[in-house]
Design an enzyme around this catalytic site. Structure first.
Site, PDB file in Angstrom:
ATOM      1  CG  LEU A   1      -1.086   5.270  -4.749  1.00 23.14           C
ATOM      2  CD1 LEU A   1      -0.106   6.299  -5.299  1.00 23.14           C
ATOM      3  CD2 LEU A   1      -1.976   4.739  -5.876  1.00 23.14           C
TER       4      LEU A   1
ATOM      5  CB  CYS B   1     -24.677   5.577   6.828  1.00 17.92           C
ATOM      6  SG  CYS B   1     -23.862   4.005   6.406  1.00 17.92           S
TER       7      CYS B   1
ATOM      8  CB  ILE C   1     -27.061   3.240  11.061  1.00 15.06           C
ATOM      9  CG1 ILE C   1     -28.071   4.262  10.512  1.00 15.06           C
ATOM     10  CG2 ILE C   1     -26.915   2.117  10.048  1.00 15.06           C
ATOM     11  CD1 ILE C   1     -29.510   3.753  10.432  1.00 15.06           C
TER      12      ILE C   1
ATOM     13  CB  CYS D   1     -25.470   2.210   2.275  1.00 20.82           C
ATOM     14  SG  CYS D   1     -24.776   1.693   3.802  1.00 20.82           S
TER      15      CYS D   1
ATOM     16  NE  ARG E   1      -2.284  -1.230   3.521  1.00 25.65           N
ATOM     17  CZ  ARG E   1      -2.658  -0.898   4.742  1.00 25.65           C
ATOM     18  NH1 ARG E   1      -3.765  -0.214   4.920  1.00 25.65           N
ATOM     19  NH2 ARG E   1      -1.943  -1.234   5.793  1.00 25.65           N
TER      20      ARG E   1
ATOM     21  CE  LYS F   1     -20.682  -0.192  -3.260  1.00 32.14           C
ATOM     22  NZ  LYS F   1     -19.722  -1.011  -2.539  1.00 32.14           N
TER      23      LYS F   1
ATOM     24  CG  HIS G   1     -22.135   9.753   3.592  1.00 28.49           C
ATOM     25  ND1 HIS G   1     -23.503   9.654   3.700  1.00 28.49           N
ATOM     26  CD2 HIS G   1     -21.673   8.483   3.537  1.00 28.49           C
ATOM     27  CE1 HIS G   1     -23.852   8.381   3.693  1.00 28.49           C
ATOM     28  NE2 HIS G   1     -22.764   7.650   3.597  1.00 28.49           N
TER      29      HIS G   1
HETATM   30  N1  GLN Z   1     -24.219  -1.102  11.251  1.00 29.78           N
HETATM   31  C1  GLN Z   1     -23.224  -0.570  10.372  1.00 29.78           C
HETATM   32  C2  GLN Z   1     -22.682   0.731  10.924  1.00 29.78           C
HETATM   33  O1  GLN Z   1     -23.421   1.415  11.572  1.00 29.78           O
HETATM   34  C3  GLN Z   1     -23.802  -0.312   9.006  1.00 29.78           C
HETATM   35  C4  GLN Z   1     -22.754   0.213   8.062  1.00 29.78           C
HETATM   36  C5  GLN Z   1     -23.210   0.283   6.636  1.00 29.78           C
HETATM   37  O2  GLN Z   1     -24.361   0.369   6.344  1.00 29.78           O
HETATM   38  N2  GLN Z   1     -22.297   0.286   5.709  1.00 29.78           N
HETATM   39  O3  GLN Z   1     -21.543   1.067  10.695  1.00 29.78           O
HETATM   40 ZN    ZN Z   2     -25.203   2.544   5.614  1.00 33.09          ZN
END
Ligand code: GLN
Ligand code: ZN
Length: 750
Positions: A18, A720, A425, A637, A16, A111, A688
């Site tokens: 880079l 998330c 989450i 997500c 790794r 993606k 995010h």
């Molecule tokens: N339960 C996971 C978290 O809270 C869910 C992560 C995800 O959706 N990628 O990190």
């Molecule tokens: Zn998520």
């Protein structure tokens, strides 16, 4: 003419390098020249490795400081004005597009086909003016030439570039990126001319977008682009590749153009071999991608040889290649001396796959692969567990759960939650201390008991914080998880972990996917200890957290000796036992995350029902043993459900949390339209971004939600997990979330 090549090769370095250099530059520890020196060293190593391994055609330009789609945007000067206006150096402008700055948002990350690689989405508008910027491609070609390697520069193809791009935010509704085809192709003509002038004999243009279903108009664009590029005076020979599936109708289109070579993915799209037969005699050079660029198993050389014979019968000129870039596999098995020899003997990473290409190409010249080289070792008997198979055979697929209405009543009685319950989450910030504890454990600087003590302390503080903030359903915070798949893979039999099997996920982020090689069993409970500990600290319900079977498969290298459906069912069975153990320990809510449900969707629509059938069956197998009073939650997500929207309802979860903060709750209407009538947790703020949202924004989001869906079914949560955030952002954001939920709850009561 050449006989052996690869579509692309890992660029992160065996260790790794880079990642370390790029992150060092971002942090100001490394200057631009040092970064460039590291990059040059990595490129030189790849080119000489590939040449010395015996490939007679070596690609260049597959190196990237961040992402190949970003490189393509820069090569045609599609730099959105907000970045150009920063007045930064080209290098810093490039990184600003990738990562944003304090003031401006980066390009969107999404993606790359059905892989776990992510690319940056170019932004285009009717006013975008393309200008050829061949410097990177030409410099790298010359750099390799100076090392004595005459390479084949690789660029993302122009039509795929347009299909992956999106209209910039302020463009008129009617604008479609394909409108820019002619001007982009003119620009590519400039790139080709510059490469020809530098001496390149071949150029590779990747068009992976054409292994998915495409409209007639898109196929016409492909035809038009390559007829025009083929007419560029003095151009290099053109190799056009499709990866990640079958080119199908696009193969017919490309064969009718005057391009000089076609790369086909015969691993994901073996039907392209038969299609070539129908076109026999095929004029262009066919680069037959028979070595799998996406999985880690040694190639069955005899089977590959048979496939090559089919192609050979149709095309006069055939070269051996990889199904796609080797970007998706770890660099070198040589770095894994500690793997079980029985497993190691069956694996091939990027470096080993190059040897396979060379071996197959030699066989193509000499008639056939020598049988001694083709033999594959038998899998050891210990990899198979008859009890798993017997249990699966005895269990009926599908869901033994009670009807939703009964479950909803039982859960309401068991949990007594307020309207618009608040929750998260699952993960809380992975602090420096948490990561240090894990590193200390791995390096044996602390023992297991000390590690557990530290995790418990972290869990206790996460529980206290949630109580203080006033959340209704708590989590333990997942501090003990290095990664949501690796954590489970390490505890399940049938999976192996690599020491240095890093694969680029995006930019400087690398992951180490586990290898799922045998029948999957669960020797002991995996999460119960942590969840129970958290529950012992509070009277509020603590949600159990599991990663779903589809996501575990998606982010692992999986076995290919049985259908994915069977492998998924085995993982699901292990999770089903975990659900039962959590339930027995008193866990009233269990969340099974499936963020990868959409990612594994096959590129061609005709393959969707088959995939969704087993994906949904696996989820239901994992969760179907739960009692009616146990609430099963799931988390996805994303909010653009598209083709998976019906499957979301079929999962039969009691509550589904989704990303919705960026789409103003429109998704709730979509979900309702698809017949989803259970609990839903639309993300009311975007985790995010480091920005802490105002209470008012979340109130507005929740009001929109209760307009779209009856309030009794709505949950309030972030979009998330919080693991990548810091407490300085998380605390005020969750406080605002709770305040917003209380406000809207009061309105509802009134
Ligand atoms: N339960 C996971 C978290 O809270 C869910 C992560 C995800 O959706 N990628 O990190
Ligand atoms: Zn998520």
């Amino acid at each position: 003419m050449f006989t052996s090549t690869v579509t692309g090769y890992p660029r992160i370095g065996g260790d790794r390098e880079l990642k370390k250099a790029v992150e060092g530059y971002w942090a100001g520890r490394l200057d631009a020249d040092s970064l460039r020196r590291t990059a040059r060293g990595l490129r030189a190593e790849v080119w000489t490795t590939l040449r010395d391994a015996g490939l007679d055609a070596v690609p260049s330009g597959t190196f990237s400081l961040y992402d190949q789609v970003l490189d393509a945007a820069v090569a045609v000067d599609a730099v959105p004005p907000r970045f150009a206006a920063l007045g930064l150096s080209p290098l810093d402008t490039y990184f600003a597009m990738a990562r944003g700055t304090a003031e401006i948002a980066p390009l969107e990350l999404t993606k790359w086909f059905d892989t776990n690689y992510h690319y940056l989405v170019p932004e285009l508008g009717p006013d975008t003016v393309f200008t050829a910027r061949p410097e990177k491609a030409v410099d790298e070609y010359r750099e390799a030439l100076a090392l004595g390697v005459d390479t084949r520069p690789v660029l993302l193809g122009p039509v795929t570039f347009l299909l992956l791009a999106k209209p910039a935010a302020d463009t008129p509704d009617r604008f479609g990126t394909l409108e820019l085809l002619d001007s982009l192709v003119d620009c590519y003509a400039g790139l080709l001319s510059a490469l020809a002038e530098a001496g390149a004999g071949w150029v590779q243009l990747d068009e992976p977008a054409f292994t998915a279903d495409r409209t007639e108009a898109e196929l016409r664009a492909l035809d038009r682009a390559y007829r025009r590029l083929a007419a560029v005076p003095g151009r290099p020979k053109l190799l056009v590749t499709g990866s990640y599936g079958e080119l199908g109708p696009a193969l017919d289109v490309l064969l009718a153009t005057p391009v000089d070579g076609l790369g086909v993915d015969l691993v994901s799209g073996p039907a392209d071999a038969a299609r070539l037969t129908r076109h026999a005699p095929v004029a262009p050079l066919i680069v037959a991608g028979v070595v799998d660029g996406r999985n880690v198993w040694r190639t069955d050389l005899a089977a590959a040889d048979d496939l090559l014979a089919t192609v050979r019968a149709a095309a006069g000129r055939v070269a051996v290649g990889t199904s796609c870039s080797l970007l998706h596999v770890p660099v070198d098995l040589g770095a894994e001396p500690d793997l079980d020899p029985a497993l190691r003997g069956r694996l091939a990473f990027a470096r080993q796959k190059v040897d396979e290409v060379v071996t197959l190409a030699a066989g193509l010249r000499d008639g056939a692969v020598a049988p001694s080289r083709a033999a594959r070792p038998q899998p050891p008997a210990g990899w198979h567990d008859p009890t798993v198979r017997a249990r699966l055979a005895a269990l009926r697929y599908g869901n033994g759960r009670a009807p939703y209405a009964d479950r909803a009543r039982a859960q309401a009685a068991a949990l007594a939650l307020p309207v618009l319950p608040t929750t998260t989450i699952g993960s809380f910030p992975q602090t420096r201390e948490v990561r240090a504890a894990r590193a200390d454990l791995v390096a044996a600087r602390i023992d297991d008991a000390t590690y557990r003590e530290r995790m418990r302390a972290e869990i206790a503080s996460v529980v206290r914080l949630q109580e203080k903030l006033g959340l209704d359903v708590l989590v333990h915070g997942e501090p003990e998880r290095n990664d949501m798949v690796q954590y489970f893979a390490e505890q399940l039999d049938g999976f192996a972990a690599t020491a240095r099997g890093w694969v680029q996920s995006y930019g400087s982020r690398c992951v180490r996917p586990p290898i799922l090689y045998g029948d999957v069993t669960r020797p002991e409970p995996m999460t119960v200890e942590w969840t129970s500990y958290a529950q012992s600290l509070t009277d509020l319900p603590v949600k159990g957290m599991l990663t779903g079977p589809v996501t575990i498969l998606a982010w692992s290298f999986v076995r290919t000796d049985q259908p994915l459906a069977d492998t998924a069912a085995q993982v699901a069975l292990a999770l089903r036992d975990e659900v039962a153990d959590l339930e027995a320990a008193g866990t009233a809510i269990i969340q099974v995350d499936e963020p990868a449900l959409r990612e594994l969707l096959p590129p061609r629509r005709r393959d969707h029902p088959g995939y969704l059938d087993w994906a949904v069956a696996a989820f239901r197998l994992a969760t179907g043993g739960a009692a009616p009073a146990t609430a099963i939650h799931t988390h996805l997500c994303y909010s653009e459900f598209g083709e998976v929207i019906d499957a979301i309802a079929d999962l039969d979860a009691d509550v589904t949390s989704i990303e919705a903060s960026r789409s103003q709750m429109e998704v709730l209407a979509d979900l309702a339209a698809a017949g989803y009538a259970r609990g839903v947790g639309p993300g009311v703020y975007d985790i995010h971004s480091p920005r802490v949202p105002e209470v008012g924004e979340m109130v507005a989001a929740l009001r929109a939600a209760v307009r779209a869906v009856p309030a009794e079914r709505v949950w309030a949560n972030p979009d998330c997990g919080l693991k990548a955030r810091g407490y300085a952002e998380v605390e005020p954001a969750l406080a605002a979330l709770v305040a917003a939920a209380r406000t809207v709850r009061a309105e509802h009561a009134g």
